[in-house]
Scaffold this active site. Structure first.
Site, PDB file in Angstrom:
ATOM      1  N   GLY A 224       0.821  -1.204   0.000  1.00 50.26           N
ATOM      2  CA  GLY A 224       0.000   0.000   0.000  1.00 50.26           C
ATOM      3  C   GLY A 224       0.855   1.253   0.000  1.00 50.26           C
ATOM      4  O   GLY A 224       2.063   1.198   0.243  1.00 50.26           O
ATOM      5  N   CYS A 252       5.565  -5.697   1.617  1.00 52.96           N
ATOM      6  CA  CYS A 252       5.755  -4.275   1.323  1.00 52.96           C
ATOM      7  C   CYS A 252       5.325  -3.403   2.507  1.00 52.96           C
ATOM      8  O   CYS A 252       5.993  -3.376   3.530  1.00 52.96           O
ATOM      9  CB  CYS A 252       5.019  -3.918   0.033  1.00 52.96           C
ATOM     10  SG  CYS A 252       5.558  -2.342  -0.687  1.00 52.96           S
ATOM     11  N   PHE A 253       4.211  -2.708   2.416  1.00 54.30           N
ATOM     12  CA  PHE A 253       3.724  -1.902   3.532  1.00 54.30           C
ATOM     13  C   PHE A 253       3.513  -2.788   4.757  1.00 54.30           C
ATOM     14  O   PHE A 253       3.762  -2.370   5.898  1.00 54.30           O
ATOM     15  CB  PHE A 253       2.416  -1.219   3.121  1.00 54.30           C
ATOM     16  CG  PHE A 253       2.081   0.012   3.928  1.00 54.30           C
ATOM     17  CD1 PHE A 253       2.978   1.059   4.050  1.00 54.30           C
ATOM     18  CD2 PHE A 253       0.855   0.132   4.555  1.00 54.30           C
ATOM     19  CE1 PHE A 253       2.663   2.191   4.791  1.00 54.30           C
ATOM     20  CE2 PHE A 253       0.531   1.259   5.294  1.00 54.30           C
ATOM     21  CZ  PHE A 253       1.439   2.294   5.410  1.00 54.30           C
ATOM     22  N   HIS A 344       7.525  -7.686  -3.657  1.00 59.88           N
ATOM     23  CA  HIS A 344       6.229  -8.192  -4.113  1.00 59.88           C
ATOM     24  C   HIS A 344       6.395  -9.591  -4.714  1.00 59.88           C
ATOM     25  O   HIS A 344       6.708  -9.725  -5.896  1.00 59.88           O
ATOM     26  CB  HIS A 344       5.634  -7.250  -5.162  1.00 59.88           C
ATOM     27  CG  HIS A 344       5.201  -5.927  -4.636  1.00 59.88           C
ATOM     28  ND1 HIS A 344       3.927  -5.425  -4.801  1.00 59.88           N
ATOM     29  CD2 HIS A 344       5.868  -4.989  -3.930  1.00 59.88           C
ATOM     30  CE1 HIS A 344       3.834  -4.237  -4.228  1.00 59.88           C
ATOM     31  NE2 HIS A 344       4.998  -3.959  -3.699  1.00 59.88           N
ATOM     32  N   GLU A 346       4.301 -11.681  -5.649  1.00 55.96           N
ATOM     33  CA  GLU A 346       3.273 -12.034  -6.643  1.00 55.96           C
ATOM     34  C   GLU A 346       3.570 -11.486  -8.026  1.00 55.96           C
ATOM     35  O   GLU A 346       2.886 -11.830  -8.987  1.00 55.96           O
ATOM     36  CB  GLU A 346       1.904 -11.520  -6.174  1.00 55.96           C
ATOM     37  CG  GLU A 346       1.633 -10.054  -6.458  1.00 55.96           C
ATOM     38  CD  GLU A 346       2.456  -9.090  -5.606  1.00 55.96           C
ATOM     39  OE1 GLU A 346       2.618  -7.915  -6.000  1.00 55.96           O
ATOM     40  OE2 GLU A 346       2.943  -9.507  -4.548  1.00 55.96           O
TER      41      GLU A 346
END
Length: 378
Positions: A224, A252-253, A344, A346
């Site tokens: 995010g 990440c966030f 990330h 994904e």
């Protein structure tokens, strides 16, 4: 006209919508994946400059959307494709930019701008076209400098889902995972469902009490935008759920918020990590992963040694770090079932280097459930 906070100006051609937009200028180094970049909610509030010189040649389609809309505040490219040519293309990138109201600029020296950002750091910026191009240099610069920066800014409520929704498990169901949507990407939900999780996607405004009332097998915090230091409510929620013994995985966030939940601080990087070619070392295996990243903040934590959580969660260590600048890229808790990564997994960089993390999450949840069952039996 592209105007930077420090007074630099770059004249080009209008691209996408015409008008005015403001945001923090950052660069993304991916040679491919411009549609995934545009629709990544982590780019909310930012004007994205693509370092690849030719953008739009494969057009756009619905399958490559990472969320429901384009989130970037503006788009900067060297040369937009005149023709979209790909069997999967259903429209041009220009159509998406115009339809999404994204003000962009083309025909500028993106290499020179990138070098400047690497030297001076990410900064406020603005793109002015149409009637706004006629504003004086001073008026444009004043608008840029009066715009909102990323430090201290919470953008979760702008990108999160308003209503909860679910994604069914694929194959044998192993449990449910509560996903706090801080800007989650479609591909992430697909990877979780493919591991046998029923995925419950929740708005960022939910409480710890609500999460625990769902009795999830695990908790997941997504990627995010924004400053993790401005997300104390999410940190408090995470701490409460961790104390309840629920396994956790964050990306990440979600990595930055785990760091803060454990008592470590976060800080703003000079120009961040953005692109699909970032090398990361997995300290457990010694393997180097080529990763996709999009973050401007990082966890402040020594990359060597075992550390004690300052908030009572036991021993913690850095599991991954960047080979470019030694930034923390992963955290593993040794006394509770929780871990996270800054990149990330994904996003198919490598292209499959980091997918094992979803398998690791599945294994943690299965092991935690087995341990709980053994405890109940005793």
């Amino acid at each position: 006209m592209l105007v930077l906070e420090d007074g630099r100006r770059y004249e080009g051609r209008a691209y996408g919508s015409v008008g005015q937009t403001l945001g923090e200028i950052v660069f993304a180094t991916g040679m491919t994946g411009y549609q995934e970049t545009l629709t990544d909610p982590s780019y909310a509030g930012q004007i994205v400059l693509m370092t690849a010189p030719h953008i739009g040649n494969t057009g756009a389609n619905d399958d490559d959307m990472e969320s429901r809309r384009i989130w970037v505040s503006g788009f900067v490219v060297r040369e937009p494709a005149r023709i979209a040519s790909n069997f999967r293309s259903t429209r041009s990138l220009d159509d998406d930019l115009t339809g999404g109201g994204v003000v962009g600029i083309s025909g500028v020296d993106t290499r020179a701008i990138t070098r400047h950002i690497r030297s001076a750091g990410a900064m406020k910026s603005g793109i002015f076209s149409g009637d706004r191009f006629a504003l004086s240099d001073g008026e444009q610069l004043e608008l840029v400098r009066s715009g909102a920066g990323m430090r201290g800014r919470n953008l979760s409520d702008e990108v999160s889902t308003v209503e909860p929704f679910s994604v069914p498990a694929q194959g044998e169901k192993i449990g449910t995972v509560a996903v706090l949507d801080l800007g989650v990407k479609t591909a992430t939900l697909g990877h979780l469902a493919a591991r046998g999780f029923e995925v419950l996607v929740l708005p960022q405004s939910v409480t710890a009490e609500h999460v625990l009332s769902l009795k999830p097998s695990a908790l997941f915090f997504s990627n995010g935008p924004g400053d993790p230091a401005a997300s104390d409510l999410h940190v408090n929620l995470l701490q409460e759920v961790l104390r309840a013994g629920v396994p956790y995985f964050g990306i990440c966030f979600g990595n930055q918020l785990l760091g803060r939940a454990l008592g470590f601080r976060t800080y703003k990087l000079p120009f961040g990590h953005r692109g699909i070619n970032q090398p990361v070392l997995d300290k457990t295996t010694g393997r180097v992963e080529i990763t996709s990243q999009n973050h401007g903040f990082a966890v402040d934590m020594p990359i060597e040694g075992v550390h004690e959580s300052r908030t009572g969660f036991g021993r913690v260590e850095v599991s991954h770090y960047s080979l470019n600048d030694q930034v923390v890229e992963g955290i593993r808790c040794l006394d509770i079932p929780a871990f996270s990564v800054q990149y990330h997994p994904e996003s198919a960089a490598g292209p499959h280097d980091a997918e094992y993390l979803f398998d690791r999450f599945r294994d943690v949840v299965v092991a935690n459930r087995a341990a709980a069952g053994a405890g109940d039996a005793k």
